[in-house]
Design a protein around this motif. Structure first.
Motif, PDB file in Angstrom:
ATOM      1  N   ILE B  60      -8.620  36.308   4.839  1.00 17.91           N
ATOM      2  CA  ILE B  60      -7.956  35.769   6.038  1.00 17.91           C
ATOM      3  C   ILE B  60      -8.370  36.511   7.302  1.00 17.91           C
ATOM      4  O   ILE B  60      -7.850  36.250   8.382  1.00 17.91           O
ATOM      5  CB  ILE B  60      -6.412  35.761   5.941  1.00 17.91           C
ATOM      6  N   GLY B  61      -9.310  37.438   7.183  1.00 22.35           N
ATOM      7  CA  GLY B  61      -9.829  38.117   8.375  1.00 22.35           C
ATOM      8  C   GLY B  61      -8.833  39.049   9.000  1.00 22.35           C
ATOM      9  O   GLY B  61      -8.801  39.214  10.216  1.00 22.35           O
ATOM     10  N   LEU B  62      -7.978  39.663   8.202  1.00 25.84           N
ATOM     11  CA  LEU B  62      -6.990  40.592   8.753  1.00 25.84           C
ATOM     12  C   LEU B  62      -7.150  41.992   8.157  1.00 25.84           C
ATOM     13  O   LEU B  62      -6.171  42.661   7.867  1.00 25.84           O
ATOM     14  CB  LEU B  62      -5.571  40.088   8.490  1.00 25.84           C
ATOM     15  N   LEU B  63      -8.396  42.418   7.974  1.00 26.20           N
ATOM     16  CA  LEU B  63      -8.612  43.792   7.514  1.00 26.20           C
ATOM     17  C   LEU B  63      -8.198  44.742   8.627  1.00 26.20           C
ATOM     18  O   LEU B  63      -8.485  44.506   9.793  1.00 26.20           O
ATOM     19  CB  LEU B  63     -10.084  44.015   7.194  1.00 26.20           C
ATOM     20  N   ALA B  87     -11.680  34.602  17.770  1.00 27.50           N
ATOM     21  CA  ALA B  87     -10.880  33.474  18.249  1.00 27.50           C
ATOM     22  C   ALA B  87     -10.949  32.301  17.267  1.00 27.50           C
ATOM     23  O   ALA B  87      -9.942  31.647  16.992  1.00 27.50           O
ATOM     24  CB  ALA B  87     -11.352  33.045  19.635  1.00 27.50           C
ATOM     25  N   GLN B  88     -12.142  32.039  16.715  1.00 25.91           N
ATOM     26  CA  GLN B  88     -12.268  30.938  15.753  1.00 25.91           C
ATOM     27  C   GLN B  88     -11.569  31.262  14.443  1.00 25.91           C
ATOM     28  O   GLN B  88     -10.979  30.397  13.809  1.00 25.91           O
ATOM     29  CB  GLN B  88     -13.749  30.654  15.487  1.00 25.91           C
ATOM     30  N   MET B  89     -11.646  32.535  14.059  1.00 26.70           N
ATOM     31  CA  MET B  89     -10.984  32.957  12.826  1.00 26.70           C
ATOM     32  C   MET B  89      -9.473  32.822  12.999  1.00 26.70           C
ATOM     33  O   MET B  89      -8.761  32.411  12.089  1.00 26.70           O
ATOM     34  CB  MET B  89     -11.372  34.412  12.533  1.00 26.70           C
ATOM     35  N   ARG B  90      -9.002  33.147  14.208  1.00 22.45           N
ATOM     36  CA  ARG B  90      -7.578  33.045  14.498  1.00 22.45           C
ATOM     37  C   ARG B  90      -7.111  31.598  14.339  1.00 22.45           C
ATOM     38  O   ARG B  90      -6.068  31.329  13.741  1.00 22.45           O
ATOM     39  CB  ARG B  90      -7.355  33.520  15.950  1.00 22.45           C
ATOM     40  N   ALA B  91      -7.898  30.662  14.860  1.00 19.82           N
ATOM     41  CA  ALA B  91      -7.524  29.254  14.780  1.00 19.82           C
ATOM     42  C   ALA B  91      -7.516  28.764  13.330  1.00 19.82           C
ATOM     43  O   ALA B  91      -6.801  27.834  12.974  1.00 19.82           O
ATOM     44  CB  ALA B  91      -8.485  28.419  15.622  1.00 19.82           C
TER      45      ALA B  91
END
Lengths: 330, 330
Positions: B60-63, B87-91
């Protein structure tokens, strides 16, 4: 909620009685006011007359109860120095102090909170680190030094702003305000900056520390996992959860500000309560000192009570009218 | 059952996650590969520190820095996502990948009503008005089994029990209709009686929506009830992966064997539970060869120098030289 309110009020009343006792004891321990007020040639009859007029011939308990009873009605006796009613004396000076403190508090929140959020979010950016460093200076610089430096720079050298007094004031009933005239407003600038500098750095460092704490919590991580925008996460979720300690500290610091205003008022010849107190100390004007003590404590205690009530507004968990539901497992 | 017509929802290939420290690079995830197909639940088990949660966080890209992906790739429905800009990962988070965290008591913002938290998530990802989003939030709360959802939607998190809060968290994870859910120890913080309800709910909802689930847990009971396939992790690597029945009843890797043997069984009362001696190696002192060899009861000479790859063993795959030769049994 009602019970909570009553409890808080009872606490507050108890604290005030204790403070009143302390204020009263000043009378007992700071020498004989009659000796201080009359010159050495005064006759015994004159001394006795004054003693009776001031109520100093009665028993201690009677004196305390009278003092308490009078204080509740706003009667703090008469100033030893200029024979004026003390309550009226303080009442005349209070608006000046409160306006100064109000402006300083607003400044500290308006400047301190965004800086705190910024330094927490970008804690490795050079600007944030510089702010952190400067804030140490702000915390450790004594306010009289700041005041004198500001006067030197902006009043003496540049001549932009007045360096003493309150400017022109407008009378609104018993309240005298400096907000309504240009000279009143410009006179507020330097003293309020002097008074708020410490607060700004305090609020900034507090918000920063709280933000760093909150940003590590699970619900912030979960808010990110939900894909919320950074702005929403920082301001809606994180900052709001930092507000409790900020409210506490700001509330309590207003009391401190009123007390610290003493130094700032002296530097700027600001006609407030602190300045009055300093004058009273020089002349051992005990009723004024006692009344100042009581008034400042009263403000302190009131603020504390208001802070407790504000908690309930910010945090739904403390609102007892929100019924605890959800009994039973999931 | 593992190869439906469509491609996998999540494909992780040779993933490496490392922490750069002053003492050099510590590799916490070392060459992990797996895939999850639509509607499939992949259980990921292993003891604390095996890298299960870290794998989830990487997806989820939250390392948390300084942890970062240093090798391999992550594909979501065929699209590479590990190198997307923030920003794209956040979306993507919340929209395509939902998350459920361990502790429902701390996953929700205590100051916001649960309805507002759901509405804010929906409106971040979907073009809906406030009213539509609220209607959808209500629908979701009903779907996750919150009784009296019409009134509960306006309640604060503290008014819900732990199990109810985890239902709200599941509603939040599902609210934008994600393809994949990362559930990190979703039942660990709950009462045993509630655990089955929550896993049952998760299983039912994911079947209905054909959502793929990566279920991270150390609870083999939850895996046995819920998962279709299971991946056993040890020291940052997948040591065995296969259909859940196969891995539970016929584990190949000696570590899986030990893990299965340590599950208490209600039916067969054992005098004492079996345990695996020793503990998992620290990241900075990884043994050579197979990371499990110092604790392995069936260690061969080559295990100390060569690292086994994940090879077919029966209908599962195991990373073990011994398992490749002769099947082991619990």
């Amino acid at each position: 909620m009602i019970v909570f309110l009553l409890k808080r009020l009872a606490n507050a009343a108890l604290v005030m009685v204790a403070v009143a006792l302390l204020a009263f004891l000043i009378f007992r321990f700071l020498g004989d006011p009659v000796e201080l007020m009359l010159n050495e040639q005064a006759s015994q009859a004159q001394r006795d007359a004054l003693r009776i007029r001031l109520g100093l011939d009665r028993g201690v308990v009677w004196q305390f109860l009278t003092f308490l009873g009078n204080a509740v009605q706003g009667d703090f006796g008469i100033s030893y120095r200029n024979q004026q009613d003390v309550f009226q004396l303080i009442g005349e000076r209070m608006p000046a102090t409160l306006e100064l403190v109000l402006v300083a508090t607003v400044l500290s929140l308006v400047i301190g909170m965004p800086l705190g959020v910024y330094t927490a979010i970008r804690r490795n950016a050079p600007v944030a680190q510089a702010l952190q460093f400067v804030s140490v200076v702000g915390v450790s610089l004594p306010s009289f030094a700041v005041g004198i430096l500001l006067i030197l720079a902006f009043s003496v050298t540049l001549g932009w702003l007045p360096g003493f007094g309150r400017g022109q004031v407008v009378q609104l009933g018993w309240w005298s305000t400096g907000f309504l005239t240009p000279s009143g407003r410009s006179a507020l600038v330097l003293p309020s900056i002097t008074l708020s500098l410490f607060q700004i750095t305090l609020v900034m460092r507090l918000v920063r520390a709280e933000m760093l704490e909150v940003l590590r919590t699970d619900f912030i991580r979960f808010a990110r996992a939900r894909g919320l925008r950074d702005r929403t996460v920082h301001f809606r979720h994180a900052l709001q959860n930092c507000l409790m300690p900020v409210i506490t500290i700001t509330g309590l610091q207003i009391g401190n500000l009123i007390a610290f205003a003493l130094v700032t008022e002296t530097v700027f010849q600001w006609p407030g309560m602190g300045f009055l107190f300093i004058q009273a100390v020089t002349h051992v004007d005990i009723p004024v000192m006692a009344a100042y003590l009581l008034v400042v404590s009263f403000i302190f205690v009131s603020l504390n009570t208001v802070v407790d009530l504000l908690y309930a507004v910010v945090d739904p968990r403390l609102r007892s009218d929100v019924v605890r539901g959800g009994a039973g497992g999931g | 059952m593992t190869a439906p017509a469509a491609g996998p929802v999540l494909e992780v290939r040779d993933l490496e996650v490392a922490f750069d420290t002053r003492h050099g690079r510590l590799r916490a995830i070392d060459g992990v590969s797996f895939a999850i197909h639509p509607g499939e639940i992949l259980g990921v088990v292993g003891e604390s520190g095996a890298g299960k949660s870290l794998t989830g966080a990487a997806v989820i890209g939250l390392l948390e820095p300084p942890g970062r992906i240093v090798g391999g790739e992550i594909r979501l429905a065929g699209r590479r996502i590990d190198d997307l800009p923030p920003a794209q990962m956040r979306a993507l988070r919340g929209r395509e990948i939902g998350a459920i965290f361990q502790d429902p008591l701390t996953s929700l913002n205590p100051l916001l009503r649960i309805g507002d938290q759901i509405v804010e998530t929906i409106r971040t990802h979907l073009p809906m008005s406030d009213r539509e989003a609220r209607a959808k939030a209500l629908e979701l709360l009903v779907a996750v089994g919150i009784p009296a959802a019409e009134t509960r939607i306006d309640h604060y998190p503290h008014q819900f029990s732990g199990g109810m809060r985890q239902r709200v968290v599941i509603a939040l994870a599902l609210c934008a209709g994600p393809k994949l859910i990362i559930a990190d120890e979703p039942t660990t913080a709950l009462d045993v009686s509630i655990q089955a309800q929550i896993t049952g709910l998760l299983k039912r909802l994911c079947r209905e929506h054909r959502t793929a689930v990566m279920l991270v847990t150390h609870d083999m009971g939850v895996i046995a009830e819920t998962a279709d396939r299971v991946a056993v992790m040890y020291a940052g690597r997948v040591v065995e992966i296969g259909p859940v029945d196969e891995v539970i009843h016929r584990p190949r890797h000696p570590y899986s064997v030990g893990l299965m043997a340590s599950i208490p069984s209600v039916r067969h009362r054992a005098a004492s539970l079996r345990q695996i001696d020793g503990s998992m190696p620290r990241l900075d002192s990884m043994p050579t060869g197979c990371a499990f060899h110092p604790r392995c009861p069936r260690c061969l000479p080559r295990c100390t120098s060569e690292r086994p790859a994940l090879e077919p063993a029966g209908i599962a795959r195991a990373a073990c030289f011994v398992a490749a030769e002769a099947p082991a049994h619990a």
